[in-house]
Design a protein around this motif. Structure first.
Motif, PDB file in Angstrom:
ATOM      1  N   ASP A 173       0.960  -1.084  -0.015  1.00 46.82           N
ATOM      2  CA  ASP A 173      -0.004  -0.003   0.033  1.00 46.82           C
ATOM      3  C   ASP A 173       0.821   1.158   0.048  1.00 46.82           C
ATOM      4  O   ASP A 173       0.185   2.396   0.186  1.00 46.82           O
ATOM      5  N   VAL A 174       2.067   1.308   0.015  1.00 52.00           N
ATOM      6  CA  VAL A 174       3.083   2.125  -0.065  1.00 52.00           C
ATOM      7  C   VAL A 174       4.061   2.121  -1.317  1.00 52.00           C
ATOM      8  O   VAL A 174       4.600   1.200  -1.624  1.00 52.00           O
ATOM      9  N   LYS A 175       3.998   3.056  -2.138  1.00 49.94           N
ATOM     10  CA  LYS A 175       4.700   3.154  -3.518  1.00 49.94           C
ATOM     11  C   LYS A 175       5.624   4.333  -3.405  1.00 49.94           C
ATOM     12  O   LYS A 175       4.910   5.517  -3.130  1.00 49.94           O
ATOM     13  N   PHE A 176       6.703   4.294  -3.912  1.00 50.82           N
ATOM     14  CA  PHE A 176       7.671   5.411  -3.796  1.00 50.82           C
ATOM     15  C   PHE A 176       7.818   5.816  -5.252  1.00 50.82           C
ATOM     16  O   PHE A 176       7.962   4.904  -6.383  1.00 50.82           O
ATOM     17  N   PHE A 177       7.831   7.028  -5.599  1.00 53.19           N
ATOM     18  CA  PHE A 177       8.338   7.473  -7.076  1.00 53.19           C
ATOM     19  C   PHE A 177       9.476   8.709  -6.967  1.00 53.19           C
ATOM     20  O   PHE A 177       9.151   9.385  -6.051  1.00 53.19           O
ATOM     21  N   LYS A 178      10.180   8.769  -7.990  1.00 58.07           N
ATOM     22  CA  LYS A 178      11.043  10.008  -7.803  1.00 58.07           C
ATOM     23  C   LYS A 178      10.818  11.136  -8.719  1.00 58.07           C
ATOM     24  O   LYS A 178      10.296  10.981  -9.753  1.00 58.07           O
ATOM     25  N   GLN A 179      11.055  12.458  -8.009  1.00 58.47           N
ATOM     26  CA  GLN A 179      10.726  13.591  -8.963  1.00 58.47           C
ATOM     27  C   GLN A 179      11.993  13.847  -9.823  1.00 58.47           C
ATOM     28  O   GLN A 179      13.137  13.319  -9.525  1.00 58.47           O
ATOM     29  N   GLU A 180      11.793  14.882 -10.437  1.00 58.71           N
ATOM     30  CA  GLU A 180      12.915  15.228 -11.454  1.00 58.71           C
ATOM     31  C   GLU A 180      13.962  16.187 -10.875  1.00 58.71           C
ATOM     32  O   GLU A 180      13.756  16.610  -9.755  1.00 58.71           O
ATOM     33  N   MET A 181      15.209  16.105 -11.428  1.00 55.68           N
ATOM     34  CA  MET A 181      16.416  17.139 -10.690  1.00 55.68           C
ATOM     35  C   MET A 181      16.349  18.196 -11.907  1.00 55.68           C
ATOM     36  O   MET A 181      16.436  17.922 -13.282  1.00 55.68           O
ATOM     37  N   SER A 212       5.503  13.394 -12.243  1.00 56.75           N
ATOM     38  CA  SER A 212       6.540  12.329 -12.153  1.00 56.75           C
ATOM     39  C   SER A 212       5.681  11.291 -11.588  1.00 56.75           C
ATOM     40  O   SER A 212       6.438   9.953 -12.043  1.00 56.75           O
ATOM     41  N   LEU A 213       4.850  11.191 -11.088  1.00 55.39           N
ATOM     42  CA  LEU A 213       3.893  10.025 -10.612  1.00 55.39           C
ATOM     43  C   LEU A 213       3.302   9.387 -11.851  1.00 55.39           C
ATOM     44  O   LEU A 213       3.434   8.124 -11.892  1.00 55.39           O
ATOM     45  N   GLN A 214       2.917  10.152 -12.967  1.00 56.05           N
ATOM     46  CA  GLN A 214       2.390   9.445 -14.283  1.00 56.05           C
ATOM     47  C   GLN A 214       3.538   8.851 -14.824  1.00 56.05           C
ATOM     48  O   GLN A 214       3.706   7.847 -15.297  1.00 56.05           O
ATOM     49  N   GLY A 217       4.462   5.715 -13.731  1.00 57.08           N
ATOM     50  CA  GLY A 217       3.674   4.296 -14.187  1.00 57.08           C
ATOM     51  C   GLY A 217       2.455   4.241 -13.167  1.00 57.08           C
ATOM     52  O   GLY A 217       1.718   3.119 -13.131  1.00 57.08           O
ATOM     53  N   LEU A 218       2.480   5.131 -12.307  1.00 59.32           N
ATOM     54  CA  LEU A 218       1.669   4.853 -11.110  1.00 59.32           C
ATOM     55  C   LEU A 218       0.085   5.182 -11.283  1.00 59.32           C
ATOM     56  O   LEU A 218      -0.767   4.462 -10.558  1.00 59.32           O
ATOM     57  N   CYS A 219      -0.237   5.899 -12.561  1.00 61.04           N
ATOM     58  CA  CYS A 219      -1.725   6.048 -12.784  1.00 61.04           C
ATOM     59  C   CYS A 219      -2.201   4.886 -13.136  1.00 61.04           C
ATOM     60  O   CYS A 219      -3.520   4.664 -12.678  1.00 61.04           O
ATOM     61  N   GLU A 220      -1.648   3.872 -13.595  1.00 62.86           N
ATOM     62  CA  GLU A 220      -2.223   2.780 -13.826  1.00 62.86           C
ATOM     63  C   GLU A 220      -2.665   1.844 -12.404  1.00 62.86           C
ATOM     64  O   GLU A 220      -3.763   1.423 -12.440  1.00 62.86           O
ATOM     65  N   ASP A 221      -1.778   2.265 -11.492  1.00 62.20           N
ATOM     66  CA  ASP A 221      -2.269   1.568 -10.383  1.00 62.20           C
ATOM     67  C   ASP A 221      -3.273   2.131  -9.739  1.00 62.20           C
ATOM     68  O   ASP A 221      -4.094   1.607  -9.017  1.00 62.20           O
ATOM     69  N   LEU A 222      -3.493   3.670  -9.809  1.00 60.35           N
ATOM     70  CA  LEU A 222      -4.481   4.469  -9.445  1.00 60.35           C
ATOM     71  C   LEU A 222      -5.831   3.849 -10.080  1.00 60.35           C
ATOM     72  O   LEU A 222      -6.765   3.926  -9.140  1.00 60.35           O
ATOM     73  N   HIS A 223      -5.602   3.751 -11.272  1.00 59.21           N
ATOM     74  CA  HIS A 223      -7.074   3.263 -11.925  1.00 59.21           C
ATOM     75  C   HIS A 223      -7.400   2.007 -11.642  1.00 59.21           C
ATOM     76  O   HIS A 223      -8.629   1.747 -11.418  1.00 59.21           O
TER      77      HIS A 223
END
Ligand code: UTP
Length: 409
Positions: A173-181, A212-214, A217-223
């Motif tokens: 239930d916890v997913k991490f994603f990185k922002q851009e630099m 960054s979330l998109q 690939g996490l939008c698929e998880d959200l949907h």
């Protein structure tokens, strides 16, 4: 990226200084430098060439109507029922923006790993999760959590959460994603070298969180989970109420694409950005952009007209975010003291500002969302920011507020 490709790219961009020490580096250093060059986001070039007018001069600013506490209390049960229903049916996810550097607090590593306890450890992440678990227990379902990190703190953040058993959550239930630099440049627009094998790169602000979330690939998880609303929040407020059912219910009921928790300003010059209208779009006006007249303007009840101070806790409608994700948000250029490679080969932070950093801000998304519900929170119950070690908005002041709210330290 090969050396030849990097050379051609940087010549075209006028940034060949980044390869000045290439021949002195060992194989690891060479590979690291080429990888860092490949990662550079070049959006800053446009930001430098066409700086956005953020002065407020060409805006048609007027006050915005919002929801005061009196009204929220009166309709509490109605809003709460709508919110609880949305959470129970999996329509809500939380997004923690934790990619910042926390320079003012002056600690190494992620700000959320800071221990604010007195007699026992209590980490910022842990306290925020306790707040979220209140809602999980009330609704009987987990609210999935997405955490934004940056290259500067990703490994430390993910291992901290793992070490602490995800603070009562399941790993899934916890997913991490990185922002851009974004690179930092000197006053001539040249990217600064932090080390011989490393351009100065820093997190590009919290405004790119959805892109960054998109990208991750996490939008698929959200949907797949049926999520419709994202509650984004900052790591530094330890009284942060996350996935607050009443706030959620009020926002859904309002029909707006976005909800913004806000403290109600009672002092005209309080240093907080306030919600406003700009023409027919909602927006934020920073405290230093308010004229004296605006800052002191009062309504028929004697309340300040520009009064909803944002606290970095927003609800965003997912479908609208997907619609606007490719739209440009302004890039703010900030002069800073940037760690750089000195003549003697050492890396140091200068005493004076030596360059510029580029940041997009989450708050600028509100305009693109098209509509917002300003939602007043009780300041003493929901706002305990930790920006500094001592003084205003500090570990000390947050501890006092936590104690007032019955948290044992
Ligand atoms: P701040 O604006 O307070 O920045 O971030 P900061 O980096 O934490 O602290 P200073 O300014 O260096 O002292 C507000 C929120 O936005 C997140 C932070 O982690 C915090 O939750 N943030 C900020 C990001 O996620 N990415 C960024 O690039 C900047």
């Amino acid at each position: 990226m090969t050396y030849q490709q990097a050379k051609e790219l940087l010549e075209k961009k006028g940034q060949s200084q980044l390869l000045k020490y290439y021949d002195e580096l060992d194989d690891n250093g060479k590979a690291g430098l080429l990888a860092a060059i490949e990662k550079i986001s070049w959006d800053f070039e446009d930001a430098l060439k066409n700086p956005v007018d953020l002065s407020g001069k060409n805006r048609e600013i007027r006050p915005i109507a919002g929801l005061r506490q009196s009204e929220i209390q009166r309709r509490h049960d109605e809003f709460e029922a709508i919110g609880v229903e949305a959470i129970k049916s999996g329509k809500v996810a939380a997004v923690l923006l934790a990619g910042g550097m926390g320079t003012r607090l002056g600690v190494d590593g992620p700000k959320g790993a800071y221990d604010i306890g007195i007699t026992k450890p209590l980490y910022i992440f842990e306290q925020q999760m306790k707040n979220l678990l209140d809602v999980v227990n009330q609704c009987g379902v987990k609210v999935p959590l997405y955490i934004m990190t940056s290259d500067k703190n990703h490994e430390q953040t993910t291992s901290f959460w793992k070490e602490h058993g995800y603070f009562g959550y399941e790993e899934s239930d916890v997913k991490f994603f990185k922002q851009e630099m974004a690179p930092a440049v000197d006053f001539d627009g040249k990217i600064i070298l932090e080390r011989k094998d490393l351009p100065a790169l820093s997190p590009n602000g919290n405004g790119g969180w959805f892109a960054s979330l998109q990208k991750a690939g996490l939008c698929e998880d959200l949907h797949a989970r049926g999520v419709e609303w994202l509650n984004i929040y900052a790591v530094d407020n330890v009284l942060q109420r996350i996935a607050d059912p009443v706030f959620l219910g009020a926002t859904i009921e309002s029909g707006a694409n976005c909800g913004a928790k806000a403290i109600f300003k009672t002092e005209p010059y309080e240093k907080v950005g306030v919600l406003c209208m700009d023409g027919d779009q909602p927006d934020i006006i920073e405290y230093y952009e308010l004229t004296d007249e605006m800052a002191n303007q009062r309504d028929e009840n004697g309340d300040l007209e520009y009064s909803y101070g944002v606290i970095m806790n927003y609800l965003f409608r997912l479908s609208k975010l997907e619609e606007i994700v490719d739209k440009k948000i302004p890039v703010h250029i900030v002069e800073k003291k940037i760690e750089c490679l000195c003549e003697d080969g050492e890396t140091r932070k200068p005493e004076k500002e030596n360059g510029k950093k580029f940041e997009a801000l989450a708050v600028d998304l509100i305009k693109l969302m098209g509509s917002v519900l300003p939602y007043e929170v009780v300041r003493e119950k929901e706002f305990a920011p930790i920006k500094n070690k001592t003084g205003i908005d500090s570990v000390e002041s947050a501890r006092e507020l936590l104690k007032m709210n019955g948290v044992e330290l």
